[in-house]
Design an enzyme around this catalytic site. Sequence first.
Site, short mmCIF file in Angstrom:
data_model
loop_
_atom_site.label_atom_id
_atom_site.label_comp_id
_atom_site.label_asym_id
_atom_site.label_seq_id
_atom_site.Cartn_x
_atom_site.Cartn_y
_atom_site.Cartn_z
N LYS A 1 -2.67 -10.84 -3.21
CA LYS A 1 -2.27 -11.47 -4.47
C LYS A 1 -3.15 -12.70 -4.75
CE LYS A 1 2.67 -10.32 -3.95
NZ LYS A 1 3.04 -9.22 -4.81
N GLU B 1 3.22 -20.93 -6.65
CA GLU B 1 3.05 -20.98 -8.10
C GLU B 1 4.32 -21.47 -8.78
OE1 GLU B 1 1.88 -16.91 -8.88
OE2 GLU B 1 3.93 -16.30 -9.27
N HIS C 1 14.56 -9.32 -6.47
CA HIS C 1 13.19 -9.20 -6.96
C HIS C 1 12.70 -7.75 -6.95
CE1 HIS C 1 12.90 -13.47 -7.11
NE2 HIS C 1 13.08 -13.60 -5.81
N ARG D 1 -1.91 2.08 -7.94
CA ARG D 1 -1.33 3.40 -7.64
C ARG D 1 -0.47 3.82 -8.83
NH1 ARG D 1 3.96 1.42 -6.73
NH2 ARG D 1 3.94 -0.64 -5.80
#
Length: 679
Positions: free
Chosen positions: A116, A200, A235, A292
Amino acid sequence: MFNKILIANRGEIACRVAATARRLGVRTVAVYSDADASARHVARCDEAVRLGPAPARDSYLRGDLILAAAKATGAEAVHPGYGFLSENELFAQACAAAGIAFIGPPPAAIRAMGSKSEAKALMDKAGVPLVPGYHGAEQDAAFLQREADRIGYPVLIKASAGGGGKGMRVVSASADFAAALASCQREAAASFGDDRVLVEKYLERPRHIEIQVFADAHGGCVYLFERDCSVQRRHQKVIEEAPAPGMGVDRRRAMGEAAVAAARAVHYQGAGTVEFIVAPDGTFYFMEMNTRLQVEHPVTEMITGHDLVEWQLRVACGEPLPLPASDPQGALRIHGHAIEARIYAENPDKGFLPAIGTLRHMALPAAVEFRRSADGAPLPAAVRIDAGVRAGDTISPNYDPMIAKLIVWGDSREQALARMRVALADTHIVGLATNVDFLSRLLHNPSFSRGQLDTGLIERERAALFPAHGAVPHEMLALAVARVVADERAAGNGDPWQSRHGWRLNTLYTRTLTFKSQSGEHFGVHDVTLEYGRDGFTFEHGSLRTALAIDAVQGSRLSLRLGDRRLAADVVRDGDDLHVFLNGRHQALAVVDVIAHAGEGEATEGRMTAPMPGKVIAVHVAPGARVTQGTALLVMEAMKMEHSIVAPADGVVEEILYGVGDQVDEGAALVAFTVAVPA
Ligand code: ADP
Ligand code: ADP
Ligand code: MG
């Protein structure tokens, strides 16, 4: 097109890939672990190769065995599905080295998007907007703390190598940062073998909106619009839909173009998804790219009319995107609205804990196949079921606990929602905990129905989505009673009182059936009285006393009349439990059958007989005992239910004719009993 492909996956995605391959005339090879030797995906393919024992690391993650199977069977390509090896750069490389096509992006694109942090650095360069944060290489705790303080709380710490909702910590104040960082690093190391993190800004009330992209080897790259995946728990996605409610034309184009820029920046090929997090004001930021096919790809297929697996196969064998070369993007259109609900083996009342067990009963709504009209215009299926399991299969702890996906299409969001409510009401699963009822409540939730989506919806609507149950409606209990009676009749017992030859009691028999319910931590006990009269039954529960008639019994389907209401429902027996599925509500009721006989006056003695063949499992009284009416004398087990044989009146137990463990025939005298003659 390929002649033969190997599907390196299991469950619904393996079945789904096999379906498209069959339609295209491509032969398929399944692979399976020992746990899956007779799984649905094996039956759906033309050939199958065993990989190894059940654990994924010994089977579906063994790239070497999978490649050997591809070579041995002459498969020209491998479709990795999602999960397992689908985002494994080394496996993609090994395929290339073996001369077998990997149906997915080039290894370098997988690598570029695999972290990420590194993906964010790349996206920054490509001009794709990022959530304010730190995604660099420095991992010193004090440094990261200063970065978090600079970004401003709340912040989110994410494992760079993370996925599946794991390795994330929300931190709301500077003082909590150090502890959260340490725990996130521990989880990241344990889950992904890599403890690097990024920090973040944690957006409040955001939406998760992702863009499906598709690229070929000839420079073609398009976006197939968005999916809104904001409805999440832990999540992780629960409901996905397309298009996103409230998405305007301009924002759609801006997000689509940003996603295409992201894909182009890594020289992408094949199907990919660029995930964005969207602030309440509509500002969107790149989150990650999944290199994917995705679990929720069917909603995109439904609104565009294109089969994405077919596109994957075409692109992987070098064909251009199946769109007009002059304006490929312009040829794509959105038709109507599609919604997917993921049916999981899990317990929503216990923090969505995954559940395991056998699917002892599974009825899914009827599906209509993916198809297209002669002129190419999409004719979406109204209801599509992507399932990887059949009734009788087990959901084991080895793999993902997803049972099936329900995907529905409608002209409008309202119509799609209505179809989904019906589809969920027709989804009857017995044998393990599922989220079906929870999904039903979600589909009826006013905020959800209005399209007021954000990732906090489930938490915020807790009170409505996890109602405190307790009261079980009369109809549910009447249906449960009808199942008990119908099963007794089917077992050849007629009605229980007919077999009690030895009794000289009044014509009217009354039986009390006790049902136990459980929902979450709540238990309930529900007593129902059933009177067997000459003209039928009388049902009594709480304040309701009314006639009950069983009109039809067909497998699990029961039709009955309760007073002047007609009810039809599926009532499935699973051991001691009855599962009532009525109009989208599912109620499990455990039977505690007490056969009470209200002998009024006339009888003075009798032998109590077995209502059905079974086994004596408990004797509660000794010969000579004086008992009052209703006292439990002994307990029989029959048809997986316990039946208490109770004193028909006040009296004396003369003799107990069987002992614990004895098998008794229907009609066998169990107890010799003398009824006390009223003074
Ligand atoms: P999305 O594709 O929308 O990101 P997920 O993250 O839930 O949704 O899907 C990917 C995950 O699915 C994998 O990381 C893995 O945990 C899980 N998975 C792996 N194999 C299968 C399978 N055969 N069927 C369903 N889920 C699977
Ligand atoms: P995964 O690899 O597990 O899919 P993602 O980075 O895609 O991880 O994030 C998963 C989910 O976490 C998102 O769908 C969203 O609900 C939430 N999330 C991620 N980043 C943020 C953020 N900056 N602010 C708020 N929520 C976020
Ligand atoms: Mg994600």
